[in-house]
Scaffold this motif. Structure first.
Motif, PDB file in Angstrom:
ATOM      1  N   GLY A 216      -8.239   6.571   4.777  1.00  0.00           N
ATOM      2  CA  GLY A 216      -8.025   5.344   5.358  1.00  0.00           C
ATOM      3  C   GLY A 216      -6.701   5.442   6.374  1.00  0.00           C
ATOM      4  O   GLY A 216      -6.277   6.507   6.952  1.00  0.00           O
ATOM      5  N   ARG A 265      -8.989  -3.496   1.446  1.00  0.00           N
ATOM      6  CA  ARG A 265     -10.283  -2.940   1.659  1.00  0.00           C
ATOM      7  C   ARG A 265     -11.466  -3.880   1.222  1.00  0.00           C
ATOM      8  O   ARG A 265     -11.242  -4.816   0.370  1.00  0.00           O
ATOM      9  CB  ARG A 265     -10.353  -1.749   0.891  1.00  0.00           C
ATOM     10  N   PHE A 271      -9.139   1.987   2.602  1.00  0.00           N
ATOM     11  CA  PHE A 271      -7.999   0.909   2.772  1.00  0.00           C
ATOM     12  C   PHE A 271      -7.507   1.005   4.349  1.00  0.00           C
ATOM     13  O   PHE A 271      -7.255   1.976   5.114  1.00  0.00           O
ATOM     14  CB  PHE A 271      -6.795   1.251   1.859  1.00  0.00           C
TER      15      PHE A 271
END
Length: 640
Positions: A216, A265, A271
Motif C-alpha cells: 500500500g 481500505r 491501505f
C-alpha cells in the motif's frame, strides 16, 4: 618586559582561538542535538570534550545524546562528570535521567541517591514527583502474573525490530532491516536505516513467518512505525515523520517532528488514502497510536503543551464526524520522564512504557487498571535493566508481544513473544474466636463480589474452621463474610493477585455477649464527672467520661451501674438535695439518650451534701477547687 607582553598576547590569542573553535563546534553539536541527530551530535560533542573543553552544557548534552539512544553505560559516564564537576548547574531532569541510567546499569543504590537529589530540586522548584519504587518488590514478585518469553526468530540481526501490532491473524511491526534496494537512507538520530512497516504470519507457537514489507501507500522514504488497526479492520493509524502529500515540514529549529496518520481500505485491498490527523502540529510530536477495543478512543504519546514530562500519554474520542478534544491522561499516570507506547487490551487495561517510575532501568512496561485506579510494573521477565516497550496483549489467548534491546547493541531492538501463565488460585477463609484464637468450626462463610453479589457460601469445616473458594478471578476484589450464633458478624475484603496464589484470609469473630472478668473494676476505668456551681447540665469534660461508660456498657451487655450524685456544702440542705437529684437525672438521661443504653440497667439518686470528700462543710472556708471535688456524679458497678 615587551617580550613578556608579546608572549602573553600570543598565548591569549591562541587560547581565544581554541575557545572560539570549541564553542563553534559545541554550537554545531547543539544544533544537531536539537534536531534529534544524536549520532552526529555525539561525534561533535566528543571531539570537543576530547580537546579538553569542559562545561555543564557540553557534559549534559553529551550524556543526553547517549541516553536518548539507550546507551546507558556511556550516558552514566557523562552524567557522572556533570554531577561531579558542575553540581550547582545540574537540573532536576538531569538528575532524573542520571538515576535512570544507573538503574539500567543495575547500580540501584546510586540511582536512589540521584532520585533524592532530583526530588529535592524538583520540590524546591514546585515540580515535585513521588518516584518511590521498590526495586526489590518488582524483582522478587510479579504482581501481574507469570510470563514465559521467547525471542522471535524473524528479528533481523543488526537492525531494529519493534512496535508489534495485531493485524488479524498476522503481526505488523516496524523495522530498519535492509530492504535490498540500491540506496539505503541512514538516519542521523541512530545511524540506522529509516523505519518501515513489515508484516508476517503468526504461527501456533507465537513465532512469525513469511515477513514482507507492508503493501500500500503507507511506507515512504521517511520513518513509519507504531501502527494500530481499528476493530473493523478498515482503518490503520500509524506514526510517520512530518511528511504529508510529498511535502517535508519542520519546526522553527528545522526539526522534523513525528505525526499521526491514518490509512483506509475497502474489503481486503491495500491501505491507501493516507491522511494526517487534525490534532498534529509542526511544533511538537504526536506518535504511537493505540485504538481502544470498542474503536471509540485513540490513545497516543505527545510532548505537546500541557505535557508533565518529556512526553505524556493522551487520548482523544473518535467520533462519526472526526475527533473530540485531546485530553492528557493526568499526573497520576504521566511522569517527568518519557511516558509512551500505549496499548489497550480487550478488558480496557492500559499498558504503556515509561522511564519515569524507576523500575528495573530504562523504559519499563506498566499496566494501568482504571477500575482499581492502580498502576503495576509487569516485572521480570518482561522488564529488564534495558528498554522494554511496545507491549501488546491478547486477553483471549493470554499471549502477546513486546520489544526490548536487552540482548544487543542499544540501537538493535528485538521483538519477543510471551505467554502469560494461567492464574489458578485458592482463597482460604479461616474463622476464629477473636479472644481465644480458637477455630470456630461450623461458622457460615459467604464470598461476595465487589457489587455485593453472593458468589459462593458454605461452612468453615473442622479441624481448622476453613472454607475454600477454588479459582477466584485473578486480580478481582472480594468480600468474605463470617457468621456464627453467639458472635457478631464480621467481614473482610481481599484482592486476589494476578498470579497463581494461595490466599489465606483470617476472620476474627467477637462474642456478642462477653463475660465480665472477676477482677473488673469500673473505678479504674472511669473518673467521676463534675458540675458547675448550682448547675446540673453535662459539661464537655463530663461528656468524655460518659462516652467511656457508654462504650463499656455496650461491650458488657449485662453490666448494671448505680449513679450517685452530690453537691458542695454551699446552700441549704434541702436545696442541695434537690440539686443533686437533678444532677443524677441529667447524668442518667445522657447515658440513655446519647448511648442508647436501656434505662433499666441504670439506678441512682442524689445525696446532696451528705457525702463530702473533704473538710469543706458548712461554715468552712474553702477554695473553688476544693468545692469542685464535691460537685460530682460517681459510678459504681451494681451487678454483672
Amino acid at each position: 618586559m615587551f617580550k613578556k607582553l608579546q608572549l602573553s598576547i600570543v598565548v591569549l590569542v591562541c587560547f581565544s582561538t581554541f575557545v572560539y573553535a570549541q564553542e563553534r563546534d559545541l554550537s554545531k553539536g547543539t544544533k544537531k542535538f536539537n534536531q534529534y541527530a544524536f549520532v552526529d551530535s555525539q561525534k561533535i560533542f566528543l571531539r570537543v570534550a576530547e580537546a579538553g573543553y569542559e562545561s555543564a552544557d557540553l557534559f549534559g548534552k553529551l550524556a543526553d545524546s547517549y541516553y536518548y539512544n539507550a546507551d546507558y553505560d556511556d550516558a552514566a559516564k557523562w552524567y557522572a562528570k556533570l554531577v561531579e564537576k558542575y553540581p550547582q548547574e545540574v537540573t532536576p531532569n538531569q538528575y532524573f535521567r542520571y538515576a535512570q541510567t544507573l538503574r539500567a546499569t543495575e547500580d540501584y543504590d546510586a540511582s536512589d541517591a540521584m532520585i533524592k537529589k532530583y526530588e529535592e530540586l524538583a520540590q524546591a522548584e514546585g515540580d515535585g514527583y513521588d518516584n518511590a519504587v521498590s526495586i526489590n518488590e518488582i524483582k522478587s514478585g510479579n504482581a501481574f502474573g507469570t510470563f514465559e518469553i521467547e525471542r522471535l526468530s524473524a528479528n533481523s540481526v543488526g537492525y531494529s525490530d519493534f512496535a508489534p501490532a495485531y493485524f488479524g491473524e498476522k503481526l505488523l511491526f516496524s523495522s530498519t532491516r535492509d530492504t535490498g534496494t540500491l540506496t539505503t537512507r541512514i538516519h542521523s538520530w541512530n545511524n540506522q536505516p529509516f523505519l518501515d512497516l513489515y508484516i508476517g504470519d503468526i504461527t501456533d507457537q507465537g513465532q512469525v513467518n513469511g515477513v514482507s514489507k507492508f503493501k500500500g501507500s503507507v511506507n515512504t522514504e521517511f520513518h513509519e512505525s507504531t501502527a494500530s488497526l481499528s476493530p473493523d479492520g478498515n482503518t490503520l493509524y500509524f506514526t510517520r515523520n512530518n511528511f504529508t502529500n510529498e511535502v517535508y515540514r519542520a519546526d522553527k529549529k528545522n526539526t522534523n517532528k513525528l505525526k499521526l496518520y491514518k490509512a483506509t481500505r475497502t474489503g481486503d485491498g491495500p491501505f491507501g488514502d493516507v491522511q494526517e490527523l487534525p490534532f498534529n502540529s509542526d511544533s511538537f510530536s504526536t506518535a504511537h497510536p493505540a485504538v481502544s477495543a470498542d474503536g471509540k478512543t485513540l490513545y497516543f504519546s505527545s510532548d505537546r503543551e500541557g505535557t508533565y514530562g518529556e512526553s505524556d500519554l493522551w487520548k482523544v474520542e473518535i467520533t462519526e464526524n472526526g475527533y473530540g478534544t485531546v485530553e492528557n491522561l493526568g499526573a497520576d499516570i504521566n511522569t517527568p520522564g518519557r511516558d509512551t507506547f500505549p496499548f489497550v487490551d480487550a478488558d480496557g487495561k492500559l499498558y504503556f512504557s515509561t522511564d519515569g517510575r524507576g523500575g528495573l532501568g530504562g523504559l519499563d512496561v506498566y499496566v494501568y487498571d482504571s477500575e482499581k485506579n492502580s498502576i503495576t510494573n509487569l516485572g521480570e521477565p518482561v522488564n529488564s535493566p534495558k528498554d522494554d516497550f511496545t507491549f501488546i496483549y491478547d486477553t483471549e489467548s493470554s499471549t502477546g508481544y513486546f520489544a526490548s534491546n536487552r540482548s544487543n547493541d542499544p540501537l538493535d531492538d528485538d521483538i519477543y513473544t510471551f505467554t502469560r501463565a494461567a492464574c489458578e488460585s485458592t482463597l482460604i477463609v479461616q474463622v476464629i474466636d477473636k479472644n481465644t484464637r480458637e477455630p470456630l468450626n461450623g461458622a457460615q462463610v459467604g464470598i461476595r463480589n465487589i457489587d455485593n453479589e453472593l458468589i459462593i457460601a458454605g461452612v468453615a469445616e473442622a479441624p481448622d474452621a476453613k472454607f475454600n473458594y477454588e479459582n477466584p478471578d485473578c486480580g478481582a476484589d472480594y468480600f468474605a463474610r463470617a457468621e456464627m450464633e453467639g458472635y457478631a458478624t464480621a467481614e473482610k475484603n481481599v484482592t486476589i493477585p494476578e498470579k497463581s496464589s494461595e490466599v489465606v484470609l483470617v476472620i476474627e469473630l467477637e462474642p456478642s455477649i462477653i463475660d465480665i472478668p472477676p477482677d473488673f473494676d469500673l473505678a479504674k476505668l472511669i473518673n467521676p464527672i463534675y458540675f458547675d456551681f448550682d448547675k446540673s447540665y453535662i459539661r464537655p469534660d463530663a461528656a468524655v467520661e460518659l462516652a467511656k461508660i457508654i462504650e463499656i456498657m455496650k461491650e458488657y451487655p449485662q453490666l448494671r451501674i448505680d449513679v450517685r450524685s452530690h453537691t458542695d456544702s454551699r446552700g441549704n440542705d434541702a436545696y442541695n438535695m434537690a440539686l443533686s437529684e437533678r444532677r443524677n437525672k441529667s447524668t442518667i438521661d445522657y447515658i440513655v439518650e446519647k448511648g442508647g443504653i436501656s434505662r433499666d440497667r441504670l439506678t441512682g439518686r442524689g445525696y446532696g451534701e451528705s457525702q463530702l470528700l473533704n473538710e469543706c462543710s458548712n461554715g468552712v472556708s474553702c477554695t473553688e477547687e476544693q468545692h469542685q471535688l464535691n460537685r460530682r456524679s460517681e459510678f459504681l458497678v451494681q451487678d454483672y
